[in-house]
Design a protein around this motif. Structure first.
Motif, PDB file in Angstrom:
ATOM      1  N   MET A  80       1.092  -1.290  -0.155  1.00 20.66           N
ATOM      2  CA  MET A  80       0.024  -0.149  -0.002  1.00 20.66           C
ATOM      3  C   MET A  80       0.781   1.291   0.149  1.00 20.66           C
ATOM      4  O   MET A  80       0.278   2.575   0.442  1.00 20.66           O
ATOM      5  CB  MET A  80      -0.970  -0.038   1.251  1.00 20.66           C
ATOM      6  N   GLY A  81       1.942   1.148   0.094  1.00 20.71           N
ATOM      7  CA  GLY A  81       2.897   2.241  -0.153  1.00 20.71           C
ATOM      8  C   GLY A  81       3.001   3.032   1.277  1.00 20.71           C
ATOM      9  O   GLY A  81       3.308   4.143   1.098  1.00 20.71           O
ATOM     10  N   MET A  82       2.925   2.301   2.073  1.00 21.08           N
ATOM     11  CA  MET A  82       3.291   2.923   3.430  1.00 21.08           C
ATOM     12  C   MET A  82       4.430   2.444   4.228  1.00 21.08           C
ATOM     13  O   MET A  82       4.803   1.201   3.960  1.00 21.08           O
ATOM     14  CB  MET A  82       1.957   2.345   4.554  1.00 21.08           C
ATOM     15  N   GLU A 101       1.968   7.714   0.302  1.00 22.56           N
ATOM     16  CA  GLU A 101       0.560   6.944  -0.229  1.00 22.56           C
ATOM     17  C   GLU A 101      -0.457   8.002  -0.873  1.00 22.56           C
ATOM     18  O   GLU A 101      -0.849   7.627  -1.907  1.00 22.56           O
ATOM     19  CB  GLU A 101      -0.173   6.452   1.199  1.00 22.56           C
ATOM     20  N   GLU A 139       0.766   8.122  -4.342  1.00 19.67           N
ATOM     21  CA  GLU A 139       0.417   7.234  -5.100  1.00 19.67           C
ATOM     22  C   GLU A 139      -1.137   7.273  -5.306  1.00 19.67           C
ATOM     23  O   GLU A 139      -1.497   6.905  -6.508  1.00 19.67           O
ATOM     24  CB  GLU A 139       0.516   5.695  -4.454  1.00 19.67           C
TER      25      GLU A 139
END
Length: 130
Positions: free
Chosen positions: A28-30, A49, A52
């Motif tokens: 999740m791009g965290m 995030e 994204e």
């Protein structure tokens, strides 16, 4: 002891740092350890995030109409580069993008997601216990 087993008798790397399957967060791009699901208050999303999300939102709501022409489908404005387009989206549509993202996500509420994950963990625990 058996070589290659983690402290708890689990293969190392089976769980991420937070007791989650690895890649569950990363996907999740965290950044890991950001409080995971609890950081989803909209306001304090990690900037990565948000980027994204903005990127996805932008791709869904713009079209390339010429060699150096991008159009925002939300208000019809045209831009000569993606960077300007991106800035336009961030400035005007950030809230919308975050809402849109949550709808896309199709996960219902975060609580529900947490519960489902807990259940999945229990199942995994049971399977390993047998």
């Amino acid at each position: 002891g058996m070589p290659g087993m983690g402290r708890m008798g689990m293969p190392p790397g089976m769980m991420g740092g937070m007791g989650m399957p690895p890649g569950m967060m990363g996907g999740m791009g965290m950044p890991p350890g950001m409080g995971g699901f609890f950081a989803m208050d909209g306001e304090d999303l990690g900037s990565e995030e948000e980027e994204e999300i903005m990127e996805e939102f932008m791709m869904a709501h713009c079209e390339q109409v010429g060699k150096k022409k991008w159009r925002c489908e939300l208000d019809g404005k045209e831009f000569s580069t993606m960077n300007i387009l991106r800035a336009h989206f961030v400035k005007n549509y950030k809230e919308q993008a975050l809402e849109w993202f949550e709808q896309q996500d199709g996960m219902g509420g975060e609580e529900q997601a947490m519960e489902e994950m807990m259940q999945a963990m229990m199942m995994m625990g049971r399977m390993m216990g047998e």
